[in-house]
Enzyme design. Structure first.
Site: not given
Ligand code: GLU
Length: 426
Positions: A116
């Protein structure tokens, strides 16, 4: 030990998001009878980077922003996870979100670890030009970690396809050639996937449908309350409405609207994400974000930020099912209360996995330079969401645990197995 240091920074406050994530992992490890040294490995983020970087503002001044990128685990493949632009973004939260991504990818059985990133900023207070400057400089700062084979970012709260396009362009400029698989959630025109924008909301709707069957009710006709009207909340409202559900309440950062007879979703959907969108709708009562969680409904979908359903309000919820479209909206204390009250909960690492599943499809399409029709994306997504829901349901039943622990048991076991098979280097 380093681990306790990471968590103990917060001993005198409410438990931090990362402390909650570690607590959930420890409980899952107990049910799985996981080796204690392996647990110690999984508790720690593999790599974390903090960057402080200058951005040229429109008035000629220079402001320093702080950003992060955390890779939690790489055992099953490159790390994957969104980038968040929010004033409250910090390292602790980014660590928790990275760990949740690891389990989410493992539950959906897609070949990724978790990561993240984020920048502490309020994107609504930046001009488009400042937003681009900030994005390009942040991308440049974290470029030592990201790449199509190492770590692939995507949108999260406060970011969107345009921002992903700037990230792709910046990384491509560094390399000297176009590299589309380095980031997902891009516009379709530059290698994005059909169906990515709707993917998280579609996944939320599919698992809600399956949960309704378990509970002996129908999604068509069910009363739905949704907190959050960004990408995930608004698409969920739209798809639930199209499936025949009655959306009785929705809210955004400013507050919400509630009408027990249903809200005309078609009327509000077109302005989703714009300031004052919901407040302009007149055929409903206004409610606070807190009150929205307590309105009588059959399905409650927290689709905004973490930590909104706690021991202080869990006993006031008036719903049969909670579907965590946001990451971490229900605290462990609230989990226990909901379980006591017989309210079913579909955990975030299952419920909102649709986004990263279609991100995976986007990455595969970019690598192959071969693009799929929307039907193919949707069909494959629905199949994965249904399969994941039922495997979680079964393991939860077998072990007498709730759906969250069922999902953790699957996710943690897959990552632990991968780690064991690969062995510890050197
Ligand atoms: N931010 C989204 C999540 O928390 C998508 C992450 C992604 O597509 O890599 O799952």
């Amino acid at each position: 030990m380093a681990q306790s240091l990471l968590v103990e920074e917060h001993v005198n406050e409410e438990p931090s998001a990362y402390a909650i994530a570690v607590g959930q992992l420890v409980t899952a490890a107990h049910y799985l009878n996981l080796d204690s040294s392996l647990l110690e490995v999984l508790k720690h983020p593999r790599r974390e980077l903090t960057v402080n970087f200058p951005v040229k503002m429109d008035d000629g001044s220079i402001r320093v922003f702080t950003g992060y990128r955390v890779q939690h685990n790489l055992a099953r493949g490159p790390s994957k996870g969104g980038i968040r632009y929010h004033p409250d973004t910090n390292l602790d939260e980014t660590r928790a979100l990275a760990m949740w991504m690891t389990w989410k990818c493992a539950v959906a059985n897609i070949p990724y670890g978790g990561a993240k990133g984020g920048v502490a900023c309020d994107p609504r207070r930046l001009s488009i030009h400042e937003l681009e400057n900030l994005t390009r400089r942040y991308t440049s700062e974290i470029s030592i970690m990201v790449g199509a084979e190492s770590d692939i970012p995507a949108p999260d709260i406060g970011t969107n396809p345009q921002i992903m396009a700037w990230i792709m362009d910046t990384l491509s400029m560094h390399k000297g050639f176009t590299s589309s698989a380095v980031v997902t959630g891009k516009p379709v025109a530059i290698g994005g996937s059909e169906g990515r924008m709707e993917a998280t909301g579609r996944g939320v709707t599919v698992v809600s449908h399956e949960a309704c069957k378990e509970l002996g009710m129908h999604l068509a006709g069910a009363r739905v309350a949704i907190q959050g009207f960004g990408n995930v909340g608004s698409v969920t409202a739209d798809l639930m409405h199209k499936a025949g559900a009655k959306v009785v309440a929705v809210s955004d950062a400013r507050g919400g609207i509630y009408n027990p007879n249903g809200i005309d979703i078609e009327k509000v959907i077109h302005c989703a994400g714009r300031d004052g969108c919901l407040q302009a709708y007149r055929q409903a009562d206004t409610v606070t974000n807190q009150e929205l969680l307590e309105v009588p409904c059959d399905i409650l979908v927290p689709a905004a930020v973490h930590g909104v359903i706690t021991e202080h309000n869990a006993h006031k919820l008036s719903t049969k099912l909670v579907v965590e479209a946001a990451n971490g909206p229900v605290t462990p204390e609230a989990d226990a209360i909901l379980q006591d009250r017989g309210i079913m909960l579909i955990p975030d690492i299952l419920a909102n996995a649709g986004g990263v599943v279609v991100s995976y499809f986007e990455w595969v399409q970019d690598i192959q330079s071969f693009f799929w029709e929307e039907d193919e994306v949707t069909g494959r997504l629905e199949k994965i969401m249904r399969r994941s829901f039922h495997s979680v349901k079964e393991i939860a039943k077998e072990n007498g645990v709730d759906m969250r622990m069922g999902a953790y048991m699957i996710g943690v076991k897959r990552v632990a197995d991968a780690t064991n098979i690969r062995g510890i280097y050197p």
